[in-house]
Motif scaffolding. Structure first.
Motif, short mmCIF file in Angstrom:
data_model
loop_
_atom_site.label_atom_id
_atom_site.label_comp_id
_atom_site.label_asym_id
_atom_site.label_seq_id
_atom_site.Cartn_x
_atom_site.Cartn_y
_atom_site.Cartn_z
N CYS A 1 170.42 83.50 -12.86
CA CYS A 1 170.15 84.54 -13.88
C CYS A 1 170.88 85.62 -13.48
O CYS A 1 170.97 86.42 -12.69
N ASP A 2 171.56 86.18 -14.82
CA ASP A 2 172.20 87.26 -14.86
C ASP A 2 171.63 88.51 -14.55
O ASP A 2 172.14 89.66 -13.92
N THR A 3 170.34 88.59 -14.85
CA THR A 3 169.69 89.85 -14.72
C THR A 3 168.77 89.92 -13.61
O THR A 3 168.76 90.75 -12.54
N CYS A 4 167.89 88.81 -13.03
CA CYS A 4 167.03 88.96 -12.12
C CYS A 4 167.78 88.29 -10.57
O CYS A 4 167.11 88.50 -9.55
N GLY A 5 168.82 87.50 -10.69
CA GLY A 5 169.41 86.81 -9.75
C GLY A 5 168.75 85.67 -9.37
O GLY A 5 169.09 84.76 -8.25
N ARG A 6 167.60 85.17 -10.03
CA ARG A 6 166.96 83.90 -9.23
C ARG A 6 167.77 82.55 -9.92
O ARG A 6 168.23 82.62 -11.27
N PRO A 7 167.59 81.51 -9.45
CA PRO A 7 168.18 80.33 -9.82
C PRO A 7 167.45 80.06 -11.22
O PRO A 7 166.14 80.05 -11.25
#
Length: 302
Positions: A102-108
């Motif tokens: 995810c571009d915002t939170c960095g989670r897959p």
């Protein structure tokens, strides 16, 4: 303003558990003869900065088999899992290394995710509160301004407009600003910018950010506008730290502990600067931070 990349750690099952209580459900573990699969120990760190934190999780058999599922694909984590600092979700190694982040939170991202025309990808969680409507963004901006005034007494004498921009437009603005020297990773995590040209002042924020993230960015950039209006030019760590402190105090007053704790975990210029401001606050209180920020700062000799 840049948002941090969280530290992540990969874990693998071991034959011995450290601790007598399950880290997930709190149940007491067997005191002897712990079978395989009841503990998770560090296999290696997985962090863009090269950092990693050592830890061991002890799990009961039920939690290991029934609760330890990948937050992206929903399947059992099995041999290896990845945890993101400050989060409770666990990801299987395959999803963490192969799925888009995810571009915002960095989670897959999960099976279903959102793609933007500018190349950004958002997970369902971030997309659920994403703000793209300019009118709603301006309403949030008014709320942030009012909250900063009520909480810290911060206000501007001159108007400072809010403008929503896409990723490429923000990148062009960064190229023309004092942040042009950012590396590629930092540039990718920069979601807002304050620009002053003569008497014209504007805060540029990337559209489509989750609501709480957008308000955090607005607060950070508003603090920069406050600094600029008073011609405050501190060393870089203090300059960014003050803006982070203003956003931190706002999140803290709203009870957004998860976001504020993420700010404290940063070890870049923003995190270091925030810790400096919090030390000032411990020494002289919130008003002391504001007054100290207004004091003339020595300029570097050429």
């Amino acid at each position: 303003m840049q948002l941090e990349a969280d530290t992540t750690v990969i874990y693998a099952p071991t034959r011995s558990a450290r601790g007598r209580w399950c880290h997930l459900c709190g149940a007491r573990l067997a005191t002897a003869g712990v079978p395989p699969g009841q503990a998770l120990s560090v296999l290696r760190g997985f962090d863009p900065s090269g950092a990693g934190s050592a830890a061991v999780w002890s799990l009961c058999v039920e939690c290991y088999h029934l609760k330890l599922h990948c937050s992206a694909c929903g399947l059992p984590v099995r041999a290896e899992g990845v945890m993101i600092a400050g989060e409770r979700g666990v990801y299987c190694r395959h999803c963490f290394e192969s799925r888009p982040l995810c571009d915002t939170c960095g989670r897959p991202v999960g099976t279903h995710y959102w793609s933007r025309t500018d190349g950004r990808k958002l997970c369902d969680r971030c997309q659920s509160t994403a703000v793209s409507d300019p009118q709603y963004a301006h309403a949030l901006y008014r709320r942030v301004r009012a909250a900063l005034y009520n909480r810290l007494g911060m206000a501007l004498r001159e108007p400072c407009r809010l403008k929503l921009v896409n990723r490429s437009q923000l990148a062009e603005l960064i190229d023309k600003s004092s942040l042009y020297s950012l590396d590629a990773d930092s540039r990718g995590r920069c979601f807002g910018l304050f620009i002053r040209e003569g008497r014209h002042r504007a805060i540029f924020v990337e559209y489509g950010l989750p609501q709480i993230v957008m308000m955090e960015v607005m607060a950070h950039e508003f603090a920069h506008a406050w600094q600029s209006e008073r011609d405050i030019l501190m060393p870089s760590a203090e300059q960014e730290g003050f803006a982070e402190w203003a956003a931190y105090k706002l999140l803290e007053s709203w009870g957004c502990s998860r976001r504020s704790q993420r700010m404290l975990r940063r070890d870049d210029i923003y995190g270091r600067g925030l810790k400096i401001m919090l030390q000032w606050e411990r020494e002289a209180g919130e008003l002391g931070v504001l007054e100290r920020a207004k004091q003339p700062w020595p300029t570097k000799s050429p």
